[in-house]
Design a protein around this motif. Structure first.
Motif, PDB file in Angstrom:
ATOM      1  N   PRO A   1       2.906  10.906   5.337  1.00 25.49           N
ATOM      2  CA  PRO A   1       1.898  11.699   6.053  1.00 25.49           C
ATOM      3  C   PRO A   1       2.417  12.185   7.399  1.00 25.49           C
ATOM      4  O   PRO A   1       3.301  11.577   7.992  1.00 25.49           O
ATOM      5  CB  PRO A   1       0.741  10.701   6.220  1.00 25.49           C
ATOM      6  CG  PRO A   1       1.401   9.358   6.210  1.00 25.49           C
ATOM      7  CD  PRO A   1       2.550   9.482   5.259  1.00 25.49           C
ATOM      8  N   VAL A   2       1.881  13.267   7.863  1.00 25.30           N
ATOM      9  CA  VAL A   2       2.265  13.832   9.155  1.00 25.30           C
ATOM     10  C   VAL A   2       1.250  13.388  10.201  1.00 25.30           C
ATOM     11  O   VAL A   2       0.066  13.763  10.146  1.00 25.30           O
ATOM     12  CB  VAL A   2       2.324  15.376   9.090  1.00 25.30           C
ATOM     13  CG1 VAL A   2       2.673  15.939  10.463  1.00 25.30           C
ATOM     14  CG2 VAL A   2       3.327  15.813   8.046  1.00 25.30           C
ATOM     15  N   LEU A   3       1.706  12.560  11.144  1.00 26.97           N
ATOM     16  CA  LEU A   3       0.862  12.094  12.237  1.00 26.97           C
ATOM     17  C   LEU A   3       1.596  12.310  13.552  1.00 26.97           C
ATOM     18  O   LEU A   3       2.797  12.015  13.652  1.00 26.97           O
ATOM     19  CB  LEU A   3       0.527  10.602  12.069  1.00 26.97           C
ATOM     20  CG  LEU A   3      -0.356  10.215  10.881  1.00 26.97           C
ATOM     21  CD1 LEU A   3      -0.515   8.701  10.827  1.00 26.97           C
ATOM     22  CD2 LEU A   3      -1.721  10.887  10.991  1.00 26.97           C
ATOM     23  N   PRO A   4       0.934  12.832  14.551  1.00 28.37           N
ATOM     24  CA  PRO A   4       1.597  13.084  15.835  1.00 28.37           C
ATOM     25  C   PRO A   4       2.225  11.820  16.413  1.00 28.37           C
ATOM     26  O   PRO A   4       1.595  10.764  16.459  1.00 28.37           O
ATOM     27  CB  PRO A   4       0.448  13.593  16.721  1.00 28.37           C
ATOM     28  CG  PRO A   4      -0.586  14.094  15.756  1.00 28.37           C
ATOM     29  CD  PRO A   4      -0.481  13.213  14.552  1.00 28.37           C
ATOM     30  N   GLY A   5       3.476  11.921  16.805  1.00 24.52           N
ATOM     31  CA  GLY A   5       4.173  10.812  17.439  1.00 24.52           C
ATOM     32  C   GLY A   5       4.732   9.775  16.496  1.00 24.52           C
ATOM     33  O   GLY A   5       5.322   8.788  16.945  1.00 24.52           O
ATOM     34  N   LEU A   6       4.568   9.962  15.183  1.00 26.86           N
ATOM     35  CA  LEU A   6       5.036   8.971  14.221  1.00 26.86           C
ATOM     36  C   LEU A   6       5.888   9.627  13.134  1.00 26.86           C
ATOM     37  O   LEU A   6       5.610  10.755  12.711  1.00 26.86           O
ATOM     38  CB  LEU A   6       3.864   8.249  13.555  1.00 26.86           C
ATOM     39  CG  LEU A   6       2.972   7.371  14.445  1.00 26.86           C
ATOM     40  CD1 LEU A   6       1.794   6.856  13.638  1.00 26.86           C
ATOM     41  CD2 LEU A   6       3.768   6.214  15.039  1.00 26.86           C
ATOM     42  N   ASP A   7       6.913   8.937  12.716  1.00 21.43           N
ATOM     43  CA  ASP A   7       7.681   9.311  11.526  1.00 21.43           C
ATOM     44  C   ASP A   7       7.405   8.251  10.465  1.00 21.43           C
ATOM     45  O   ASP A   7       7.747   7.077  10.649  1.00 21.43           O
ATOM     46  CB  ASP A   7       9.185   9.370  11.822  1.00 21.43           C
ATOM     47  CG  ASP A   7       9.544  10.524  12.732  1.00 21.43           C
ATOM     48  OD1 ASP A   7       8.867  11.570  12.638  1.00 21.43           O
ATOM     49  OD2 ASP A   7      10.482  10.382  13.542  1.00 21.43           O
ATOM     50  N   ILE A   8       6.772   8.651   9.373  1.00 16.53           N
ATOM     51  CA  ILE A   8       6.386   7.695   8.328  1.00 16.53           C
ATOM     52  C   ILE A   8       7.053   8.095   7.013  1.00 16.53           C
ATOM     53  O   ILE A   8       6.973   9.255   6.590  1.00 16.53           O
ATOM     54  CB  ILE A   8       4.856   7.672   8.138  1.00 16.53           C
ATOM     55  CG1 ILE A   8       4.168   7.330   9.457  1.00 16.53           C
ATOM     56  CG2 ILE A   8       4.468   6.662   7.063  1.00 16.53           C
ATOM     57  CD1 ILE A   8       2.652   7.366   9.378  1.00 16.53           C
ATOM     58  N   ALA A   9       7.712   7.153   6.389  1.00 18.90           N
ATOM     59  CA  ALA A   9       8.386   7.429   5.113  1.00 18.90           C
ATOM     60  C   ALA A   9       8.389   6.157   4.274  1.00 18.90           C
ATOM     61  O   ALA A   9       8.163   5.062   4.785  1.00 18.90           O
ATOM     62  CB  ALA A   9       9.810   7.919   5.341  1.00 18.90           C
ATOM     63  N   GLY A  10       8.639   6.309   3.001  1.00 20.84           N
ATOM     64  CA  GLY A  10       8.729   5.156   2.107  1.00 20.84           C
ATOM     65  C   GLY A  10       9.677   5.439   0.962  1.00 20.84           C
ATOM     66  O   GLY A  10       9.885   6.598   0.589  1.00 20.84           O
ATOM     67  N   GLU A  11      10.253   4.405   0.425  1.00 14.80           N
ATOM     68  CA  GLU A  11      11.157   4.552  -0.716  1.00 14.80           C
ATOM     69  C   GLU A  11      11.187   3.235  -1.477  1.00 14.80           C
ATOM     70  O   GLU A  11      10.963   2.163  -0.900  1.00 14.80           O
ATOM     71  CB  GLU A  11      12.559   4.935  -0.248  1.00 14.80           C
ATOM     72  CG  GLU A  11      13.532   5.296  -1.371  1.00 14.80           C
ATOM     73  CD  GLU A  11      13.040   6.469  -2.216  1.00 14.80           C
ATOM     74  OE1 GLU A  11      12.350   6.189  -3.220  1.00 14.80           O
ATOM     75  OE2 GLU A  11      13.310   7.620  -1.857  1.00 14.80           O
ATOM     76  N   SER A  12      11.446   3.323  -2.777  1.00 13.34           N
ATOM     77  CA  SER A  12      11.532   2.123  -3.616  1.00 13.34           C
ATOM     78  C   SER A  12      12.809   2.182  -4.430  1.00 13.34           C
ATOM     79  O   SER A  12      13.130   3.212  -5.027  1.00 13.34           O
ATOM     80  CB  SER A  12      10.318   2.046  -4.551  1.00 13.34           C
ATOM     81  OG  SER A  12      10.457   0.974  -5.462  1.00 13.34           O
ATOM     82  N   PHE A  13      13.521   1.078  -4.457  1.00 17.49           N
ATOM     83  CA  PHE A  13      14.762   0.977  -5.232  1.00 17.49           C
ATOM     84  C   PHE A  13      14.664  -0.249  -6.151  1.00 17.49           C
ATOM     85  O   PHE A  13      15.028  -1.353  -5.753  1.00 17.49           O
ATOM     86  CB  PHE A  13      15.971   0.855  -4.308  1.00 17.49           C
ATOM     87  CG  PHE A  13      16.162   2.023  -3.383  1.00 17.49           C
ATOM     88  CD1 PHE A  13      16.809   3.168  -3.810  1.00 17.49           C
ATOM     89  CD2 PHE A  13      15.661   1.978  -2.084  1.00 17.49           C
ATOM     90  CE1 PHE A  13      16.972   4.252  -2.969  1.00 17.49           C
ATOM     91  CE2 PHE A  13      15.819   3.044  -1.230  1.00 17.49           C
ATOM     92  CZ  PHE A  13      16.479   4.190  -1.666  1.00 17.49           C
ATOM     93  N   PRO A  14      14.143  -0.087  -7.373  1.00 14.23           N
ATOM     94  CA  PRO A  14      13.978  -1.238  -8.277  1.00 14.23           C
ATOM     95  C   PRO A  14      15.325  -1.797  -8.719  1.00 14.23           C
ATOM     96  O   PRO A  14      16.322  -1.063  -8.796  1.00 14.23           O
ATOM     97  CB  PRO A  14      13.203  -0.651  -9.463  1.00 14.23           C
ATOM     98  CG  PRO A  14      13.506   0.813  -9.431  1.00 14.23           C
ATOM     99  CD  PRO A  14      13.666   1.172  -7.977  1.00 14.23           C
ATOM    100  N   ALA A  15      15.330  -3.094  -9.010  1.00 17.12           N
ATOM    101  CA  ALA A  15      16.568  -3.738  -9.472  1.00 17.12           C
ATOM    102  C   ALA A  15      16.993  -3.189 -10.824  1.00 17.12           C
ATOM    103  O   ALA A  15      18.183  -3.047 -11.110  1.00 17.12           O
ATOM    104  CB  ALA A  15      16.372  -5.251  -9.557  1.00 17.12           C
ATOM    105  N   LEU A  16      16.006  -2.883 -11.699  1.00 24.75           N
ATOM    106  CA  LEU A  16      16.272  -2.219 -12.972  1.00 24.75           C
ATOM    107  C   LEU A  16      15.779  -0.787 -12.867  1.00 24.75           C
ATOM    108  O   LEU A  16      15.453  -0.309 -11.786  1.00 24.75           O
ATOM    109  CB  LEU A  16      15.586  -2.967 -14.114  1.00 24.75           C
ATOM    110  CG  LEU A  16      16.011  -4.425 -14.300  1.00 24.75           C
ATOM    111  CD1 LEU A  16      15.205  -5.079 -15.410  1.00 24.75           C
ATOM    112  CD2 LEU A  16      17.501  -4.523 -14.595  1.00 24.75           C
ATOM    113  N   GLN A  17      15.714  -0.073 -14.015  1.00 23.86           N
ATOM    114  CA  GLN A  17      15.241   1.299 -13.956  1.00 23.86           C
ATOM    115  C   GLN A  17      13.819   1.394 -13.441  1.00 23.86           C
ATOM    116  O   GLN A  17      13.434   2.364 -12.799  1.00 23.86           O
ATOM    117  CB  GLN A  17      15.325   1.970 -15.346  1.00 23.86           C
ATOM    118  CG  GLN A  17      16.740   2.311 -15.780  1.00 23.86           C
ATOM    119  CD  GLN A  17      17.347   1.205 -16.620  1.00 23.86           C
ATOM    120  OE1 GLN A  17      16.989   0.042 -16.465  1.00 23.86           O
ATOM    121  NE2 GLN A  17      18.243   1.556 -17.510  1.00 23.86           N
ATOM    122  N   ALA A  18      13.002   0.391 -13.733  1.00 25.08           N
ATOM    123  CA  ALA A  18      11.615   0.371 -13.291  1.00 25.08           C
ATOM    124  C   ALA A  18      11.268  -1.041 -12.835  1.00 25.08           C
ATOM    125  O   ALA A  18      11.919  -2.010 -13.202  1.00 25.08           O
ATOM    126  CB  ALA A  18      10.677   0.814 -14.415  1.00 25.08           C
ATOM    127  N   GLY A  19      10.247  -1.131 -12.007  1.00 25.41           N
ATOM    128  CA  GLY A  19       9.867  -2.447 -11.508  1.00 25.41           C
ATOM    129  C   GLY A  19       8.421  -2.456 -11.064  1.00 25.41           C
ATOM    130  O   GLY A  19       7.658  -1.518 -11.308  1.00 25.41           O
TER     131      GLY A  19
END
Length: 213
Positions: free
Chosen positions: A156-174
């Motif tokens: 999301p875009v919020l003033p004064g903040l950089d927000i990000a997320g990512e997921s790296f599962p151990a297998l193809q899915a988790g």
């Protein structure tokens, strides 16, 4: 239609000689310890029609049929079921032909009358295990694609903040999950979830949790 790992292995026997087909079926019943069913077809045309309607764990293929011969038979069957292991049972004791067939994707090349039950069973067991392993891998890849679609494309875009997320599962899915949910008062809810384990089961449980959320 998707093959269940709990179902018997489905073997397609492509053989126009009835005595030879009976011999192969007897060899399978004698030596094969896994649960299986055998479907027989006697021509390439019938084979392609059957394969368009059903899925198989393994194909045992004679090269010389009433309407096809040689590698043309194998290539046609291979094109129709690219992910299904194919073991060739041929009357042609031709090393060059065998090498070419294996190079083009055959699991093995056995000469009729020149192999014993143990060799046939070993080839089939290996091919069935490979087929089922590929089945699991396809399920994992499908689950991974679905799971990636559930994650937000950007933060999301919020003033004064950089927000990000990512997921790296151990297998193809988790079982990992995160999301950013806007509310009517312009707040942002940040959701983080983790189901124990790896693979398809936890991925499905997390997808279900997301749906409830």
């Amino acid at each position: 239609m998707t093959e269940s790992l709990d179902e018997p292995a489905r073997i397609l026997l492509i053989e126009d000689s009835e005595p030879q087909a009976l011999l192969v079926k007897h060899q399978l019943e004698t030596g094969l310890s896994i649960h299986f069913t055998v479907v027989q077809e006697k021509s390439l045309a019938q084979t392609l029609e059957r394969m368009a309607q059903e899925e198989f764990t393994l194909i045992l293929c004679d090269l010389n049929l009433p309407d096809s011969s040689g590698l043309d038979t194998f290539r046609a069957v291979r094109s129709a079921a690219f992910q299904v292991p194919i073991v060739i049972l041929s009357s042609e004791d031709d090393e060059e032909l065998a090498v070419t067939a294996v190079r083009e994707g055959a699991e093995d090349y056995l000469v009729k009358g020149r192999y014993d039950i143990d060799l046939l069973v070993r080839c089939i067991r290996f091919a069935v295990e490979r087929s089922r392993r590929m089945h699991v891998e396809r399920e994992l890849h499908a689950a991974a694609r679905v799971q990636r679609m559930l994650f937000p494309d950007s933060g999301p875009v919020l003033p004064g903040l950089d927000i990000a997320g990512e997921s790296f599962p151990a297998l193809q899915a988790g079982g990992d999950y995160f999301d950013f949910i806007p509310t009517p008062d312009d707040s942002i809810l940040i959701v983080v979830g983790d189901v124990s384990g790896h693979g398809v089961g936890p991925a499905l449980r997390m997808a279900e949790s997301r749906a409830y959320l």
